[in-house]
Enzyme design. Structure first.
Site, mmCIF file in Angstrom:
data_model
loop_
_atom_site.group_PDB
_atom_site.id
_atom_site.type_symbol
_atom_site.label_atom_id
_atom_site.label_comp_id
_atom_site.label_asym_id
_atom_site.label_seq_id
_atom_site.Cartn_x
_atom_site.Cartn_y
_atom_site.Cartn_z
ATOM 1 N N GLU A 83 -16.244 -3.081 1.850
ATOM 2 C CA GLU A 83 -16.994 -3.037 3.158
ATOM 3 C C GLU A 83 -16.004 -3.418 4.238
ATOM 4 O O GLU A 83 -15.921 -3.189 5.582
ATOM 5 C CB GLU A 83 -18.049 -3.893 3.248
ATOM 6 C CG GLU A 83 -19.141 -3.875 2.642
ATOM 7 C CD GLU A 83 -19.970 -2.582 3.214
ATOM 8 O OE1 GLU A 83 -19.892 -2.163 4.335
ATOM 9 O OE2 GLU A 83 -20.718 -1.683 2.399
ATOM 10 N N GLU A 114 -15.952 -11.697 -19.319
ATOM 11 C CA GLU A 114 -15.562 -12.807 -18.389
ATOM 12 C C GLU A 114 -14.874 -14.177 -19.221
ATOM 13 O O GLU A 114 -14.400 -15.030 -18.576
ATOM 14 C CB GLU A 114 -17.002 -13.270 -18.131
ATOM 15 C CG GLU A 114 -17.866 -13.881 -18.797
ATOM 16 C CD GLU A 114 -19.473 -14.193 -18.478
ATOM 17 O OE1 GLU A 114 -20.239 -15.065 -18.896
ATOM 18 O OE2 GLU A 114 -19.832 -13.835 -17.242
#
Length: 204
Positions: A83, A114
């Site tokens: 963005e 992870e």
């Protein structure tokens, strides 16, 4: 560190009955807990300001803004970096997000990535990290092995390191030049840290 003892993973005493109330009461409980997020972020304004000031100097000197994380944290980092480009006229080379497991992990849950410290360091090596760069490590628990290792590597390379977590004195924060740690409290749904912590990450 015992993962179950982390504040983000504990039961929220205000929502232990959330499965027994009607829909109106349920959304009120969630909204009331969400309001804690803004107040907790407000307490971190000095750290946020410091991170912005330091990152601006690095960025103006040619550094890249790199987000890194796993799961929801990684997705929000990728989203924020994406963005920033159209909003501020930046190039893809100037800011980007790295998520454990790569692009596939944006849409699917990948088991084990992870927990891989090796992968966290490896992914930053792939982008030829330098001391000019800014690395923002995001992990609600502050203990995600992938992100902790990535920020540790970034620190050793001399990059500016910023930690975003929801607990104090975390392994992630120890590797950070600046640690932004709003204490949003336990989630309304135990362990669902894509809710309150997810909202606080979108404040930056």
């Amino acid at each position: 560190m015992n993962f179950e003892d982390l504040l983000t993973e504990q039961r929220n005493r205000h929502s232990t009955h959330i499965d027994q109330v009607d829909t109106d009461d349920m959304v009120e409980i969630i909204n009331r807990e969400d309001q804690r997020v803004g107040r907790s972020v407000q307490k971190q304004l000095p750290q946020i300001s410091e991170a912005i000031s330091l990152a601006t100097k690095q960025f103006d000197a040619g550094g890249r803004l790199i987000y890194i994380g796993a799961g929801t944290s990684g997705r929000l980092g990728v989203l924020d970096a994406t963005e920033l480009r159209p909003t501020y006229g930046l190039e893809k080379s100037q800011t980007f997000g790295i998520i454990a497991g790569g692009p596939e992990a944006m849409f699917d849950t990948l088991e084990g990535v992870e927990d891989s410290a090796e992968l966290g360091e490896k992914d930053l090596k792939k982008v030829n990290l330098s001391q000019k760069d800014i690395v923002i490590g995001i992990a609600a628990s502050g203990a995600t092995a992938y992100t902790v290792a990535a920020l540790d590597y970034a620190k050793r390379q001399g990059a500016l390191t910023i930690a975003v977590a929801c607990v104090t004195d975390s392994p992630l924060a120890k590797n950070a030049t600046v640690a932004i740690c709003p204490i949003v409290g336990p989630e309304v749904i135990t362990g669902a840290t894509l809710m309150k912590p997810g909202r606080h990450k979108r404040w930056f």
